[in-house]
Motif scaffolding. Structure first.
Motif, PDB file in Angstrom:
ATOM      1  N   MET A 197       0.840  -1.195   0.000  1.00  0.00           N
ATOM      2  CA  MET A 197       0.000   0.000   0.000  1.00  0.00           C
ATOM      3  C   MET A 197       0.878   1.249   0.000  1.00  0.00           C
ATOM      4  N   ILE A 198       0.265   2.413  -0.152  1.00  0.00           N
ATOM      5  CA  ILE A 198       1.026   3.657  -0.187  1.00  0.00           C
ATOM      6  C   ILE A 198       1.594   3.986   1.198  1.00  0.00           C
ATOM      7  N   ASN A 199       2.690   4.737   1.208  1.00  0.00           N
ATOM      8  CA  ASN A 199       3.231   5.251   2.456  1.00  0.00           C
ATOM      9  C   ASN A 199       2.304   6.330   3.006  1.00  0.00           C
ATOM     10  N   VAL A 200       2.291   6.479   4.313  1.00  0.00           N
ATOM     11  CA  VAL A 200       1.422   7.468   4.958  1.00  0.00           C
ATOM     12  C   VAL A 200       2.243   8.311   5.918  1.00  0.00           C
ATOM     13  N   GLU A 201       2.073   9.619   5.833  1.00  0.00           N
ATOM     14  CA  GLU A 201       2.802  10.533   6.706  1.00  0.00           C
ATOM     15  C   GLU A 201       1.880  11.369   7.586  1.00  0.00           C
ATOM     16  N   GLU A 202       0.672  11.599   7.136  1.00  0.00           N
ATOM     17  CA  GLU A 202      -0.207  12.519   7.854  1.00  0.00           C
ATOM     18  C   GLU A 202      -1.365  11.783   8.527  1.00  0.00           C
ATOM     19  N   ILE A 203      -1.498  11.996   9.828  1.00  0.00           N
ATOM     20  CA  ILE A 203      -2.656  11.530  10.593  1.00  0.00           C
ATOM     21  C   ILE A 203      -3.148  12.701  11.422  1.00  0.00           C
ATOM     22  N   SER A 204      -4.409  13.039  11.279  1.00  0.00           N
ATOM     23  CA  SER A 204      -4.989  14.127  12.064  1.00  0.00           C
ATOM     24  C   SER A 204      -5.991  13.558  13.058  1.00  0.00           C
ATOM     25  N   MET A 205      -6.482  14.411  13.926  1.00  0.00           N
ATOM     26  CA  MET A 205      -7.439  13.994  14.940  1.00  0.00           C
ATOM     27  C   MET A 205      -8.769  14.711  14.728  1.00  0.00           C
ATOM     28  N   ASP A 206      -9.842  14.004  14.987  1.00  0.00           N
ATOM     29  CA  ASP A 206     -11.184  14.569  15.035  1.00  0.00           C
ATOM     30  C   ASP A 206     -11.742  14.147  16.386  1.00  0.00           C
ATOM     31  N   GLY A 207     -11.539  14.985  17.381  1.00  0.00           N
ATOM     32  CA  GLY A 207     -11.841  14.572  18.749  1.00  0.00           C
ATOM     33  C   GLY A 207     -10.865  13.488  19.161  1.00  0.00           C
ATOM     34  N   THR A 208     -11.384  12.322  19.539  1.00  0.00           N
ATOM     35  CA  THR A 208     -10.514  11.201  19.912  1.00  0.00           C
ATOM     36  C   THR A 208     -10.294  10.235  18.744  1.00  0.00           C
ATOM     37  N   ALA A 209     -10.905  10.515  17.596  1.00  0.00           N
ATOM     38  CA  ALA A 209     -10.771   9.646  16.425  1.00  0.00           C
ATOM     39  C   ALA A 209      -9.594  10.095  15.564  1.00  0.00           C
ATOM     40  N   TYR A 210      -9.059   9.144  14.799  1.00  0.00           N
ATOM     41  CA  TYR A 210      -7.948   9.411  13.898  1.00  0.00           C
ATOM     42  C   TYR A 210      -8.467   9.493  12.466  1.00  0.00           C
ATOM     43  N   VAL A 211      -7.890  10.401  11.685  1.00  0.00           N
ATOM     44  CA  VAL A 211      -8.290  10.574  10.290  1.00  0.00           C
ATOM     45  C   VAL A 211      -7.041  10.513   9.414  1.00  0.00           C
ATOM     46  N   LEU A 212      -7.054   9.638   8.406  1.00  0.00           N
ATOM     47  CA  LEU A 212      -5.895   9.464   7.539  1.00  0.00           C
ATOM     48  C   LEU A 212      -6.323   8.894   6.200  1.00  0.00           C
ATOM     49  N   ASN A 213      -5.407   8.965   5.234  1.00  0.00           N
ATOM     50  CA  ASN A 213      -5.690   8.465   3.891  1.00  0.00           C
ATOM     51  C   ASN A 213      -4.704   7.359   3.554  1.00  0.00           C
ATOM     52  N   THR A 214      -5.216   6.165   3.295  1.00  0.00           N
ATOM     53  CA  THR A 214      -4.383   5.015   2.936  1.00  0.00           C
ATOM     54  C   THR A 214      -4.642   4.598   1.482  1.00  0.00           C
ATOM     55  N   GLY A 215      -4.993   5.580   0.664  1.00  0.00           N
ATOM     56  CA  GLY A 215      -5.445   5.337  -0.704  1.00  0.00           C
ATOM     57  C   GLY A 215      -6.906   5.700  -0.824  1.00  0.00           C
ATOM     58  N   SER A 216      -7.600   5.643   0.288  1.00  0.00           N
ATOM     59  CA  SER A 216      -8.960   6.146   0.479  1.00  0.00           C
ATOM     60  C   SER A 216      -8.999   6.811   1.856  1.00  0.00           C
ATOM     61  N   PRO A 217      -9.873   7.807   2.048  1.00  0.00           N
ATOM     62  CA  PRO A 217      -9.930   8.505   3.338  1.00  0.00           C
ATOM     63  C   PRO A 217     -10.634   7.674   4.402  1.00  0.00           C
ATOM     64  N   HIS A 218     -10.072   7.699   5.608  1.00  0.00           N
ATOM     65  CA  HIS A 218     -10.627   6.879   6.690  1.00  0.00           C
ATOM     66  C   HIS A 218     -10.691   7.620   8.014  1.00  0.00           C
ATOM     67  N   TYR A 219     -11.731   7.293   8.745  1.00  0.00           N
ATOM     68  CA  TYR A 219     -11.979   7.771  10.103  1.00  0.00           C
ATOM     69  C   TYR A 219     -11.888   6.536  10.990  1.00  0.00           C
ATOM     70  N   VAL A 220     -11.118   6.605  12.073  1.00  0.00           N
ATOM     71  CA  VAL A 220     -10.893   5.444  12.943  1.00  0.00           C
ATOM     72  C   VAL A 220     -11.226   5.806  14.376  1.00  0.00           C
ATOM     73  N   ALA A 221     -12.189   5.099  14.957  1.00  0.00           N
ATOM     74  CA  ALA A 221     -12.593   5.348  16.340  1.00  0.00           C
ATOM     75  C   ALA A 221     -12.597   4.040  17.120  1.00  0.00           C
ATOM     76  N   GLN A 222     -12.139   4.094  18.357  1.00  0.00           N
ATOM     77  CA  GLN A 222     -12.200   2.915  19.226  1.00  0.00           C
ATOM     78  C   GLN A 222     -13.614   2.770  19.775  1.00  0.00           C
ATOM     79  N   GLN A 223     -14.025   1.504  19.940  1.00  0.00           N
ATOM     80  CA  GLN A 223     -15.397   1.245  20.370  1.00  0.00           C
ATOM     81  C   GLN A 223     -15.459  -0.022  21.215  1.00  0.00           C
ATOM     82  N   ASP A 224     -15.993   0.089  22.417  1.00  0.00           N
ATOM     83  CA  ASP A 224     -16.193  -1.078  23.269  1.00  0.00           C
ATOM     84  C   ASP A 224     -17.387  -1.895  22.772  1.00  0.00           C
TER      85      ASP A 224
END
Length: 262
Positions: free
Chosen positions: A119-146
């Motif tokens: 996959m492509i290299n990734v350098e930028e990860i931003s935050m949206d509250g406690t979630a992570y936002v990054l692009n790995t070829g497509s844009p993604h929002y990542v949140a932890q969930q119990d």
């Protein structure tokens, strides 16, 4: 004239694949793609891909979302099209192909059912509250969930994907629960507009976000479970940049058939 198609799946993420090496890809009717991907009135799939020739690569990948629109990079689709290229005799144990986000290298098992996709290299990860936002070829929002097994991924994912921040461009929404030995991931995908059984660029984004969250560095291997099976992610992380990224998992032929001309 009928066109032959092949149905593949990678950890439950399923795709229609069409060999279009006989000539250049013409304009595609989005409504036809949407109909073919429809699970009641068509073949049924999360997306459709055309494999075409390319003078500088083994082949080129053209990916359409289930809604009929051209999509961004699809990781599991990339793994499936590599398996498809092996079936067609275009490649053997390795591939170098072109996708919408640039060149990709892949290794494939002898039986053609396991693919390691770079996959492509990734350098930028931003935050949206406690979630992570990054692009790995497509844009993604990542949140932890119990208690992710019982979580309403569809409603929560749709709400985030269509909020004021992301509605215009859209975003894929991933929820992750750290199970100790592995990460459990569920994803709401834009373009499909529903939860899918797996998302390749999504689990890649999740593995990176969790490595950053845990402040891990070095060569990192992550075991991930999705609704459709098991996937592995490997990369090098120096605290700033993710490199040598590989999405590893199954890619299997489900069936083949014919459809009316596109």
């Amino acid at each position: 004239m009928n066109i032959k198609f092949f149905k593949y799946q990678g950890a439950g993420n399923d795709f229609i694949l069409i060999d279009h090496t006989s000539g250049p890809l013409q304009d595609i009717d989005n409504k036809v793609v949407e109909r073919l991907c429809d699970r009641r009135f068509g073949i049924g799939a999360d997306g459709l891909m055309f494999l075409t020739r390319h003078e500088s690569y083994d082949f080129e990948m053209h990916y359409y979302n289930a809604d009929g629109n051209l999509g961004s990079m699809c990781g599991n689709g990339g793994r499936c099209i590599v398996a498809f290229a092996k079936q067609l005799g275009i490649i053997k144990e390795k591939a170098n192909f072109l996708a919408v986000d640039g060149p990709h290298y892949a290794r494939i098992s002898e039986n053609g059912e396991w693919v390691d996709l770079q996959m492509i290299n990734v350098e930028e990860i931003s935050m949206d509250g406690t979630a992570y936002v990054l692009n790995t070829g497509s844009p993604h929002y990542v949140a932890q969930q119990d208690d992710l097994k019982n979580f309403d991924v569809f409603s929560a994912g749709k709400s985030i994907r269509y909020n004021n921040t992301y509605q215009a461009a859209g975003i894929n929404v991933n929820f992750v629960q750290d199970m100790g030995s592995h990460l459990f991931v569920r994803t709401y995908e834009r373009g499909v507009e529903d939860e899918t059984y797996a998302c390749g660029t999504g689990v890649t984004a999740v593995a990176m976000a969790m490595a950053k969250h845990k402040q891990q560095t070095g060569h990192i291997k992550t075991e991930i479970k999705v609704l459709g099976g098991d996937i592995k992610i490997e990369f090098d992380y120096d605290g700033k940049r993710f490199t040598n990224v590989f999405l590893c998992g199954p890619a299997k032929l489900v069936f083949e058939g014919q459809v009316e001309s596109l």
